[in-house]
Scaffold this motif. Sequence first.
Motif, mmCIF file in Angstrom:
data_model
loop_
_atom_site.group_PDB
_atom_site.id
_atom_site.type_symbol
_atom_site.label_atom_id
_atom_site.label_comp_id
_atom_site.label_asym_id
_atom_site.label_seq_id
_atom_site.Cartn_x
_atom_site.Cartn_y
_atom_site.Cartn_z
ATOM 1 N N TYR A 1 0.818 -1.225 0.000
ATOM 2 C CA TYR A 1 0.000 0.000 0.000
ATOM 3 C C TYR A 1 0.846 1.267 0.000
ATOM 4 C CZ TYR A 1 -3.297 3.581 1.588
ATOM 5 O OH TYR A 1 -4.060 4.723 1.696
ATOM 6 N N ALA B 1 -5.079 0.307 -4.519
ATOM 7 C CA ALA B 1 -5.638 0.369 -3.164
ATOM 8 C C ALA B 1 -7.107 -0.059 -3.141
ATOM 9 C CB ALA B 1 -5.489 1.780 -2.602
ATOM 10 N N GLU C 1 -7.108 -3.841 -3.265
ATOM 11 C CA GLU C 1 -6.704 -4.410 -1.977
ATOM 12 C C GLU C 1 -7.822 -4.271 -0.947
ATOM 13 O OE1 GLU C 1 -4.631 -2.360 0.775
ATOM 14 O OE2 GLU C 1 -3.595 -4.049 1.716
ATOM 15 N N HIS C 2 -8.497 -3.143 -0.959
ATOM 16 C CA HIS C 2 -9.587 -2.888 -0.014
ATOM 17 C C HIS C 2 -10.687 -3.945 -0.164
ATOM 18 C CE1 HIS C 2 -12.152 -0.463 2.592
ATOM 19 N NE2 HIS C 2 -13.145 -0.715 1.752
ATOM 20 N N ALA D 1 1.332 -4.497 -7.050
ATOM 21 C CA ALA D 1 1.829 -3.243 -6.480
ATOM 22 C C ALA D 1 3.124 -2.829 -7.179
ATOM 23 C CB ALA D 1 2.067 -3.387 -4.977
#
Lengths: 211, 211, 211, 211
Positions: free
Chosen positions: C120, C155, C158-159, C181
Amino acid sequence: MNVIKEWKTLLIPYEQAVEELKVKFKAIRNQYRELNEYSPIEFAMGRVKKISSIIEKAERRSIPMEQLEEQMEDIAGIRIMCQFVDDIYEVVNLIRERSGKDFTVLYEKDYIKNPKDSGYKSYHIIIKYPVQTALGTKEILAELQIRTLAMNFWATIEHSLNYKYKSHIPDGIIERLKNSAIAATRLDEEMMEISREVVNAQLMFEEKSNT
Amino acid sequence: MNVIKEWKTLLIPYEQAVEELKVKFKAIRNQYRELNEYSPIEFAMGRVKKISSIIEKAERRSIPMEQLEEQMEDIAGIRIMCQFVDDIYEVVNLIRERSGKDFTVLYEKDYIKNPKDSGYKSYHIIIKYPVQTALGTKEILAELQIRTLAMNFWATIEHSLNYKYKSHIPDGIIERLKNSAIAATRLDEEMMEISREVVNAQLMFEEKSNT
Amino acid sequence: MNVIKEWKTLLIPYEQAVEELKVKFKAIRNQYRELNEYSPIEFAMGRVKKISSIIEKAERRSIPMEQLEEQMEDIAGIRIMCQFVDDIYEVVNLIRERSGKDFTVLYEKDYIKNPKDSGYKSYHIIIKYPVQTALGTKEILAELQIRTLAMNFWATIEHSLNYKYKSHIPDGIIERLKNSAIAATRLDEEMMEISREVVNAQLMFEEKSNT
Amino acid sequence: MNVIKEWKTLLIPYEQAVEELKVKFKAIRNQYRELNEYSPIEFAMGRVKKISSIIEKAERRSIPMEQLEEQMEDIAGIRIMCQFVDDIYEVVNLIRERSGKDFTVLYEKDYIKNPKDSGYKSYHIIIKYPVQTALGTKEILAELQIRTLAMNFWATIEHSLNYKYKSHIPDGIIERLKNSAIAATRLDEEMMEISREVVNAQLMFEEKSNT
């Protein structure tokens, strides 16, 4: 009728069409979400080409002003953004199935399977769309561009550079643009790897948020 | 399929229709302004009837749930506001001329020439409107209400009171409502007296603002 | 006072703050454009945390409900998107310079120079913001997240996965997330390479569009 | 710096202020509704005065261009609409109580108790409002106009006629305008008669809609 009024009269049906098409494609996304189903559309936006850009393109392509409406396909433009490359082809199918209802698909260009030399990727669909305005009924052409977020990021940058160098971008920068196109494609590929996981996750998320 | 999902599935085409019709009627106003012509439409808004109100009305009128789509005409509602009474009839003509194109006029109710006992005034047009959604094609009914700003002010107040008293407003308040309906009509009549002056004035204003 | 009303009373100042902060950060971008200067902000959006997410996070971090306002910093969240990594630090400077005027910077976390283990990346700034509401004056905490488009894409994914696996993402998927990433960072680096060219190009573009 | 850029630089803080003030006054209404309390604000809108109107007014009042910011109070204008005359004075109190917090009240003009000769009615409050823009901090003047829907209808019509006749409206039309001002006041009086009933009704309505 003066020149400004002539342009306004020409563009009013395009502005109307862009407004209606934005509502229609944004609605698809909201409807999937309301029904707790994964939406292949992440978001949609639209624009009418600026007068200066229409004139410039007409000159570049030798399109006479009185044939603008038949020969310039992107005066009305809708951009549909997807999370994953696979979603693009699902959106394409949705659009094809709707042909003959509220619009008609004229033809398609798959710049994802066949990217432009520059590195440009997107899926284009040209449609014919009927609009009612204060001036009466009209059928106009519109271009739908379907792409991932990474493709869109790259395309926005390339558009700025093309503008700056009037389509004569220096070789060094062309090279760098190609490298960044490769990086964008790489990101899309990595994202595709985890897409199935994500699609399920987002469905669960929607469901919970509704309760 | 659970009840919530059933309601969502029922209402999605109405929500879509209201969004599209709002864009269409707002556009008419903008187009007149762009062309420096007086717009008979001052503004337009829309709403989908609340689920609780649909159920209440269905019970009151003994409409079985499976006949909602054919028998309840105002699940999708569009309100068009005009400056002057004469503008209402111009809007009615615009709508009639469009019948058979993007929607079809089913019938009309002129509560201006024939106000309701309560004092209610408005022009209603019921249309049939085809929509495409994530769930497929559907033809829905929609109610267009065309009124002046004063008629709208009064109708909003009456609606609140009808709600409060569940359609059994006490006689004393009914009397006061009628007095205010007379005051609203008087205002519309006074405004009509100067309307021709105003229409010309607003045209000049638009023209100057554009330069 | 019932529970729903208590939550509403708690959240009203946050909703108000998010609306005001969105207007403020969107305005910065428009002002640069109007002045034909390059805007380090590409766009800004905001949200108030969902009640279910507030409760979940409070439990996870053992924050007692009566200390929510002091200890949970991201009930009001503003996300600021930039084209290039360098722009992020320019936005950070803009925000620091404003501290003590319409808000106060409390502290900063640079997850770009020090990414989280997951991969992140973003720059976070926690501010104190005074709001006036129908309920009176209140000072609330808000989190500003500043990131590039590629960081944001990653992000978001990933969330969704964290949500799906309740923060226990399987090792295989963690590995893939790290790869993506890296791909996102690579794209940002390639974009930085051509950023100076693009910034100039976009300035020229704005200038011409204004005439 | 050319003239266009000078105007833009002058107007940017006003545009920003209008955006922020619109958010603030619209929020008041939403907050009352969320809390199931009657809102004295029906809706709020705002505008920055057009450059041509600023120049015209500056000439009419002999305001030198370099004193515009101190002497012209309505470059930023917010209009707050109320259902009933009593609501206006409640809004005035709300604004007074906020003085010294996010803005400062400079002075007030009650054109309801003391209408202009033309028949114009509204409550005006001039405030000083601090804004942060890409250009730095600035304190600007703004005019808040608080009125009922009927007062607003009349004022819009009068504005158009004043524009048309460059403030020299013929006597016959002045007479008719006065008659319509009387009709508007009559409507507001009749509405006041039933206002207490309505306020309660709207509260009940909100409550039910929330369930």
